[in-house]
Design a protein around this motif. Structure first.
Motif, PDB file in Angstrom:
ATOM      1  N   VAL A 166       0.863  -1.275   0.098  1.00  0.00           N
ATOM      2  CA  VAL A 166      -0.012   0.022  -0.033  1.00  0.00           C
ATOM      3  C   VAL A 166       0.748   1.241  -0.124  1.00  0.00           C
ATOM      4  CG1 VAL A 166      -1.974  -1.145   1.130  1.00  0.00           C
ATOM      5  CG2 VAL A 166      -0.176  -0.022   2.508  1.00  0.00           C
ATOM      6  N   ALA A 167       2.153   1.023   0.406  1.00  0.00           N
ATOM      7  CA  ALA A 167       2.904   2.468   0.414  1.00  0.00           C
ATOM      8  C   ALA A 167       4.248   1.975   0.394  1.00  0.00           C
ATOM      9  CB  ALA A 167       2.760   3.410   1.717  1.00  0.00           C
ATOM     10  N   GLU A 168       5.211   2.863  -0.208  1.00  0.00           N
ATOM     11  CA  GLU A 168       6.744   2.513  -0.004  1.00  0.00           C
ATOM     12  C   GLU A 168       7.400   3.826  -0.146  1.00  0.00           C
ATOM     13  OE1 GLU A 168       9.794  -0.366  -2.463  1.00  0.00           O
ATOM     14  OE2 GLU A 168       8.003  -0.107  -3.499  1.00  0.00           O
ATOM     15  N   GLY A 169       8.433   3.784   0.788  1.00  0.00           N
ATOM     16  CA  GLY A 169       9.198   5.091   0.756  1.00  0.00           C
ATOM     17  C   GLY A 169      10.834   4.610   0.975  1.00  0.00           C
ATOM     18  N   SER A 170      11.520   5.667   1.049  1.00  0.00           N
ATOM     19  CA  SER A 170      12.969   5.482   1.038  1.00  0.00           C
ATOM     20  C   SER A 170      13.448   4.622   2.199  1.00  0.00           C
ATOM     21  CB  SER A 170      13.773   6.771   1.014  1.00  0.00           C
ATOM     22  OG  SER A 170      13.477   7.472   2.355  1.00  0.00           O
ATOM     23  N   THR A 171      12.589   4.435   3.265  1.00  0.00           N
ATOM     24  CA  THR A 171      13.150   3.815   4.593  1.00  0.00           C
ATOM     25  C   THR A 171      12.135   2.663   4.756  1.00  0.00           C
ATOM     26  OG1 THR A 171      11.776   5.416   6.031  1.00  0.00           O
ATOM     27  CG2 THR A 171      14.162   5.762   5.566  1.00  0.00           C
ATOM     28  N   SER A 172      11.120   2.456   4.298  1.00  0.00           N
ATOM     29  CA  SER A 172      10.100   1.323   4.791  1.00  0.00           C
ATOM     30  C   SER A 172       8.950   1.208   3.729  1.00  0.00           C
ATOM     31  CB  SER A 172       9.558   1.844   6.089  1.00  0.00           C
ATOM     32  OG  SER A 172       8.526   2.678   6.003  1.00  0.00           O
ATOM     33  N   THR A 173       8.323   0.004   3.774  1.00  0.00           N
ATOM     34  CA  THR A 173       7.317  -0.493   2.874  1.00  0.00           C
ATOM     35  C   THR A 173       6.181  -0.830   3.914  1.00  0.00           C
ATOM     36  OG1 THR A 173       8.906  -1.051   1.196  1.00  0.00           O
ATOM     37  CG2 THR A 173       6.827  -1.991   0.973  1.00  0.00           C
ATOM     38  N   VAL A 174       5.028  -0.535   3.522  1.00  0.00           N
ATOM     39  CA  VAL A 174       3.861  -0.803   4.209  1.00  0.00           C
ATOM     40  C   VAL A 174       2.965  -1.872   3.308  1.00  0.00           C
ATOM     41  CG1 VAL A 174       1.901  -0.159   5.436  1.00  0.00           C
ATOM     42  CG2 VAL A 174       3.804   1.278   5.582  1.00  0.00           C
ATOM     43  N   TYR A 175       2.532  -2.914   4.137  1.00  0.00           N
ATOM     44  CA  TYR A 175       1.662  -3.786   3.315  1.00  0.00           C
ATOM     45  C   TYR A 175       0.162  -3.851   4.318  1.00  0.00           C
ATOM     46  CZ  TYR A 175       5.948  -5.387   1.139  1.00  0.00           C
ATOM     47  OH  TYR A 175       7.166  -5.529   0.505  1.00  0.00           O
ATOM     48  N   ARG A 176      -0.735  -4.371   3.405  1.00  0.00           N
ATOM     49  CA  ARG A 176      -1.790  -4.744   3.980  1.00  0.00           C
ATOM     50  C   ARG A 176      -1.860  -6.277   3.968  1.00  0.00           C
ATOM     51  NH1 ARG A 176      -7.201  -6.381   2.229  1.00  0.00           N
ATOM     52  NH2 ARG A 176      -6.711  -5.830   0.192  1.00  0.00           N
ATOM     53  N   ALA A 177      -2.226  -7.010   5.390  1.00  0.00           N
ATOM     54  CA  ALA A 177      -1.800  -8.186   5.317  1.00  0.00           C
ATOM     55  C   ALA A 177      -3.259  -9.055   6.306  1.00  0.00           C
ATOM     56  CB  ALA A 177      -0.640  -8.530   6.216  1.00  0.00           C
ATOM     57  N   ARG A 178      -2.848 -10.200   6.696  1.00  0.00           N
ATOM     58  CA  ARG A 178      -3.954 -11.019   7.355  1.00  0.00           C
ATOM     59  C   ARG A 178      -3.108 -11.965   8.026  1.00  0.00           C
ATOM     60  NH1 ARG A 178      -6.883 -15.811   6.583  1.00  0.00           N
ATOM     61  NH2 ARG A 178      -5.657 -16.389   4.738  1.00  0.00           N
ATOM     62  N   HIS A 179      -3.565 -11.974   9.306  1.00  0.00           N
ATOM     63  CA  HIS A 179      -3.209 -13.187  10.433  1.00  0.00           C
ATOM     64  C   HIS A 179      -3.947 -14.412   9.750  1.00  0.00           C
ATOM     65  CE1 HIS A 179      -2.163 -15.379  13.856  1.00  0.00           C
ATOM     66  NE2 HIS A 179      -1.236 -14.381  14.199  1.00  0.00           N
ATOM     67  N   VAL A 180      -3.038 -15.249   9.295  1.00  0.00           N
ATOM     68  CA  VAL A 180      -3.830 -16.396   8.856  1.00  0.00           C
ATOM     69  C   VAL A 180      -4.370 -17.383   9.918  1.00  0.00           C
ATOM     70  CG1 VAL A 180      -3.532 -18.664   7.644  1.00  0.00           C
ATOM     71  CG2 VAL A 180      -2.008 -16.750   7.066  1.00  0.00           C
ATOM     72  N   ALA A 181      -3.994 -17.842  11.012  1.00  0.00           N
ATOM     73  CA  ALA A 181      -4.769 -18.192  11.888  1.00  0.00           C
ATOM     74  C   ALA A 181      -5.947 -17.678  12.681  1.00  0.00           C
ATOM     75  CB  ALA A 181      -3.605 -18.776  13.242  1.00  0.00           C
ATOM     76  N   LEU A 182      -5.553 -16.380  12.862  1.00  0.00           N
ATOM     77  CA  LEU A 182      -6.663 -15.559  13.511  1.00  0.00           C
ATOM     78  C   LEU A 182      -7.686 -14.887  12.608  1.00  0.00           C
ATOM     79  CD1 LEU A 182      -4.663 -13.627  16.263  1.00  0.00           C
ATOM     80  CD2 LEU A 182      -6.004 -15.827  16.577  1.00  0.00           C
ATOM     81  N   ASP A 183      -7.267 -14.805  11.205  1.00  0.00           N
ATOM     82  CA  ASP A 183      -8.178 -14.001  10.087  1.00  0.00           C
ATOM     83  C   ASP A 183      -8.335 -12.667  10.628  1.00  0.00           C
ATOM     84  OD1 ASP A 183      -9.432 -13.922   7.607  1.00  0.00           O
ATOM     85  OD2 ASP A 183     -11.391 -14.632   8.614  1.00  0.00           O
ATOM     86  N   ARG A 184      -7.359 -12.032  10.938  1.00  0.00           N
ATOM     87  CA  ARG A 184      -7.419 -10.638  11.303  1.00  0.00           C
ATOM     88  C   ARG A 184      -6.502  -9.990  10.366  1.00  0.00           C
ATOM     89  NH1 ARG A 184      -5.299  -9.394  17.207  1.00  0.00           N
ATOM     90  NH2 ARG A 184      -3.105 -10.097  16.125  1.00  0.00           N
ATOM     91  N   PRO A 185      -7.139  -8.948  10.036  1.00  0.00           N
ATOM     92  CA  PRO A 185      -6.328  -7.805   8.979  1.00  0.00           C
ATOM     93  C   PRO A 185      -5.161  -7.085   9.845  1.00  0.00           C
ATOM     94  CG  PRO A 185      -8.218  -6.661   9.827  1.00  0.00           C
ATOM     95  CD  PRO A 185      -8.361  -8.229  10.323  1.00  0.00           C
ATOM     96  N   ALA A 186      -4.319  -6.841   9.348  1.00  0.00           N
ATOM     97  CA  ALA A 186      -3.003  -6.178   9.962  1.00  0.00           C
ATOM     98  C   ALA A 186      -2.235  -5.379   8.860  1.00  0.00           C
ATOM     99  CB  ALA A 186      -1.913  -7.153  10.526  1.00  0.00           C
ATOM    100  N   ALA A 187      -1.549  -4.303   9.502  1.00  0.00           N
ATOM    101  CA  ALA A 187      -0.537  -3.582   8.664  1.00  0.00           C
ATOM    102  C   ALA A 187       0.860  -3.903   9.109  1.00  0.00           C
ATOM    103  CB  ALA A 187      -0.871  -1.898   8.624  1.00  0.00           C
ATOM    104  N   ILE A 188       1.429  -4.354   7.844  1.00  0.00           N
ATOM    105  CA  ILE A 188       2.927  -4.702   8.140  1.00  0.00           C
ATOM    106  C   ILE A 188       4.101  -3.528   7.734  1.00  0.00           C
ATOM    107  CG2 ILE A 188       4.783  -6.287   7.803  1.00  0.00           C
ATOM    108  CD1 ILE A 188       2.513  -7.485   9.183  1.00  0.00           C
ATOM    109  N   LYS A 189       4.858  -3.101   8.563  1.00  0.00           N
ATOM    110  CA  LYS A 189       5.557  -2.014   8.089  1.00  0.00           C
ATOM    111  C   LYS A 189       6.933  -2.791   8.293  1.00  0.00           C
ATOM    112  CE  LYS A 189       7.160   2.590   9.948  1.00  0.00           C
ATOM    113  NZ  LYS A 189       6.910   3.574  10.889  1.00  0.00           N
ATOM    114  N   VAL A 190       7.543  -2.752   6.979  1.00  0.00           N
ATOM    115  CA  VAL A 190       9.172  -3.498   6.830  1.00  0.00           C
ATOM    116  C   VAL A 190      10.202  -2.324   6.399  1.00  0.00           C
ATOM    117  CG1 VAL A 190      10.144  -5.293   5.544  1.00  0.00           C
ATOM    118  CG2 VAL A 190       7.623  -5.237   6.126  1.00  0.00           C
ATOM    119  N   LEU A 191      11.245  -2.298   7.126  1.00  0.00           N
ATOM    120  CA  LEU A 191      12.197  -1.503   6.963  1.00  0.00           C
ATOM    121  C   LEU A 191      12.864  -1.734   5.680  1.00  0.00           C
ATOM    122  CD1 LEU A 191      14.279  -1.006  10.461  1.00  0.00           C
ATOM    123  CD2 LEU A 191      12.693   0.612   9.341  1.00  0.00           C
ATOM    124  N   SER A 192      13.398  -0.976   4.812  1.00  0.00           N
ATOM    125  CA  SER A 192      14.019  -1.315   3.569  1.00  0.00           C
ATOM    126  C   SER A 192      15.239  -2.256   4.024  1.00  0.00           C
ATOM    127  CB  SER A 192      14.365  -0.235   2.901  1.00  0.00           C
ATOM    128  OG  SER A 192      15.343   0.728   3.583  1.00  0.00           O
TER     129      SER A 192
END
Length: 525
Positions: A14-40
Motif C-alpha cells: 500500500v505504500a513504499e518510501g525510502s526507509t520502509s514499505t507498508v503492506y496490508r496483510a492478514r493473520h492466517v490463524a486469527l483471520d485478522r487484518p494487519a498493517a505490516i511495516k518493513v524496514l528497507s
C-alpha cells in the motif's frame, strides 16, 4: 504463493518510501487484518533504524487507547525487521483535506479533539509524540480519529531537530529540549491550519518556515470567536511555559471553548465519517504516511544566533534521528554526531596526541586482544520484559523486571556457558558466542498441566471441567546492541514467545491455543 511475515500473509503493498514499505496483510490463524511495516533492506542493516522501529513497537504496546493504533508484533530477523500493527480502513487527515478542501469549524475541532485524547494518553505515561501533523492523524470509517506513527516518540526531555516544519515548535526547530508543551504547540498549529485554511507560518522554503516559527509573533485566528483565538495564541506561544502544559490541559480548554462557540451539542455536528468514506483510495492504516523523505536543513540559515541560544538554554545533548515520516534533521546535528562518534550512546573523544602539532611520537604497542571468556557477560544485569501482543483473556502485565546474576562457568572452542540466577527464584542456563546470548530454560521451556479449568473472569476453579495445557516458552537469541570501551556487552535485546496449547477440554473454553510476544532487554548494572 503469497509472501509471509511470520503468521501474516501479505495481501497488498500500500505504500513504499525510502526507509520502509507498508503492506496490508492478514493473520492466517486469527483471520485478522494487519498493517505490516518493513524496514528497507539497506535501512534494516542500520542499528539506529532498527532501534527506531523497536522503540515504536514498545511505545505502542504500552498505549491501550481507541485513539492510538494497536501494535501486534515486532520481529527482528537476520535479513529484515518488521512491525505488525492494527489495520484501520480510513484516511489520514492530509488526504481528507487534499480531496475535500476544508472541514467545518465543528469538524475541525472534533477531529483534533479525538487525536488529543490519544496524545493525552501518551503524555500521562511520560511520552511525547514529537510530530503531530495532519499526515499523522488518521480517521476510520466511523470518523474516529487516531494518532499514528510514534516513530519519533521519546520520553519527555529528549532533544532533537524533529517534526514537520509547518507544525514544528520553536524549540524543536533549533534542537532544544522538548516537553509535552512542544506537542501542544504542534497540535495547536494543526488546528489553526484547519480553521484558518492555511498553516500559521508559510515560507518559500523549509528554512524560512522554521525560522518564522521561532522568531515571528503568533498570528491571530480571526472569525472563530475569542475563546478559540486566545487558546491558540497561548498554545503557540514561543515560551513553552506560557502554553497549556500537556495534552489533557489543552483538551479541557478546547472542549470548553468549543462549547462556548458552537453550543452544548456541537459534537453531534463534528463527524467526518462521510468525508472519510469519500476519500479514494482509502489510506493504509496504523502507520501514517511512509513516503515523505527526510529533509536536511542547515540550522544556521534558519534562525538567528540569539534565538538558538535562547531556545537551547540548558540543552546538553543533541539527537540524530533519521526520518521515516516527514522528519527534519538539521545538518549540524550530523556534524556533531560525526565528531563525537555518533548517537546518544557515544561520548566525545579527545584528539589523539598524534593529532597535535606539538605531539611527540610515543611507543604504544597494540593491546593484547581480549579472549571470549573475558568478553562474556557475567555479574549483575537488569532483565526487563515488555509485552508486545497477547491473545489471552487474562490481562498480562505490560512490563516486568527482574535482577539477573550471571555466573560464567566455562568456555570451550568458540562458546562460553554459564548459569542465570533470577531474583524471581528461577534458574536458567546460557551460552554466548561473542554475538548472541542464548537463554536455555529448564526442561526446554516446556511444561504440562492437567486439571480443572478456571473462570477467566473470577479466577475460580469450575467443577466438572477438565483439560490439559502445554505451555512453551521460546527465547530468541539476544543480540548485543551496545558494548563498553573494553568490548564487554552492556545491553542485549531479543524476543520471547509464550504459547499455551489446550487439549482434551471438557466443558472448557474451546480456544485451541493462546500466545503472547515479548521484547526483552538485559542491561548491565
Amino acid at each position: 504463493m503469497s509472501e509471509m511475515y511470520g503468521p501474516y500473509e501479505v495481501l497488498q503493498r500500500v505504500a513504499e518510501g525510502s526507509t520502509s514499505t507498508v503492506y496490508r496483510a492478514r493473520h492466517v490463524a486469527l483471520d485478522r487484518p494487519a498493517a505490516i511495516k518493513v524496514l528497507s533492506e539497506a535501512i534494516s542493516r542500520s542499528p539506529e533504524m532498527r532501534e527506531r522501529l523497536r522503540a515504536e513497537a514498545e511505545i505502542l504496546a504500552g498505549l491501550e487507547s481507541p485513539h492510538v493504533v494497536e501494535v501486534y508484533d515486532f520481529v527482528e530477523e537476520d535479513d529484515r525487521a518488521w512491525l505488525a500493527e492494527e489495520w484501520v480502513d480510513g484516511a489520514s487527515l492530509d488526504r481528507i483535506l487534499e480531496q475535500h478542501g476544508t472541514l467545518t469549524p465543528e469538524q475541525s475541532v472534533g477531529v483534533i479533539r479525538e487525536a488529543v485524547l490519544g496524545l493525552a494518553f501518551a503524555h500521562d505515561r511520560g511520552l511525547l509524540h514529537r510530530d503531530v501533523s495532519p499526515r499523522n492523524i488518521l480517521a476510520d470509517l466511523q470518523g474516529t480519529s487516531k494518532l499514528v506513527d510514534f516513530g519519533l516518540a521519546a520520553p519527555t526531555g529528549e532533544a532533537g531537530f524533529v517534526g514537520t516544519p509547518a507544525f514544528m515548535s520553536p524549540e524543536a526547530g533549533v534542537g532544544g529540549s522538548l516537553s509535552r508543551a512542544s506537542d501542544v504547540y504542534s497540535t495547536a498549529a494543526v488546528l489553526y491550519t484547519l480553521l484558518a485554511g492555511h498553516p500559521p507560518y508559510a515560507g518559500s522554503d523549509l528554512a524560512t518556515t522554521v525560522r518564522r516559527h521561532v522568531e515571528e509573533e503568533v498570528p491571530l485566528l480571526d472569525g472563530h470567536g475569542a475563546d478559540l483565538q486566545d487558546l491558540l495564541r497561548r498554545s503557540m506561544a514561543k515560551d513553552p511555559a506560557q502554553r497549556p502544559q500537556d495534552a489533557r490541559a489543552f483538551l479541557a480548554e478546547l472542549e470548553e471553548a468549543a462549547r462556548r462557540r458552537f453550543g452544548p451539542a456541537w459534537l453531534q455536528r463534528a463527524s467526518i465519517a462521510a468525508l472519510v468514506a469519500g476519500v479514494t483510495p482509502l489510506a493504509a492504516a496504523g502507520l501514517g504516511s511512509t513516503a515523505a523523505p527526510t529533509v536536511l536543513v542547515d540550522t544556521a540559515s534558519i534562525v538567528s544566533s540569539q534565538a538558538v541560544k535562547a531556545a537551547k538554554s540548558g540543552t546538553k545533548r543533541l539527537a540524530l534521528i533519521g526520518g521515516v515520516v516527514g522528519a527534519v534533521v538539521v545538518a549540524t546535528v550530523a556534524t556533531v554526531a560525526a565528531k563525537t562518534g555518533g548517537g546518544p550512546d557515544h561520548t566525545a573523544t579527545p584528539p589523539a596526541a598524534s593529532d597535535s602539532p606539538s605531539a611527540q611520537p610515543v611507543d604504544d604497542p597494540s593491546p593484547t586482544p581480549k579472549t571470549l571468556e573475558e568478553l562474556t557477560p557475567s555479574g549483575k544485569y537488569d532483565f526487563t520484559r515488555v509485552l508486545l501482543s497477547s491473545t489471552y483473556d487474562q490481562k498480562l502485565p505490560k512490563k516486568e523486571h527482574r535482577v539477573w546474576t550471571l555466573d560464567l562457568k566455562k568456555c570451550k572452542h568458540q562458546s562460553c556457558a554459564g548459569v542465570i540466577h533470577s531474583s524471581s527464584g528461577s534458574v536458567f542456563r546460557y551460552t554466548y558466542d561473542g554475538k548472541h546470548f542464548v537463554v536455555i530454560p529448564p526442561k526446554g521451556g516446556k511444561s504440562v498441566f492437567e486439571g480443572v479449568c478456571q473462570d477467566t473472569q473470577t479466577g475460580q476453579d469450575v467443577p466438572g471441567t477438565k483439560g490439559r495445557d502445554t505451555t512453551t516458552i521460546v527465547w530468541s537469541p539476544l543480540r548485543v546492541v551496545r558494548k563498553d570501551a573494553d568490548g564487554l556487552p552492556v545491553r542485549l535485546e531479543g524476543t520471547q514467545r509464550l504459547t499455551d496449547v489446550y487439549e482434551g477440554l471438557i466443558d472448557c473454553d474451546d480456544s485451541p491455543s493462546d500466545h503472547a510476544r515479548y521484547r526483552e532487554y538485559i542491561v548491565r548494572r
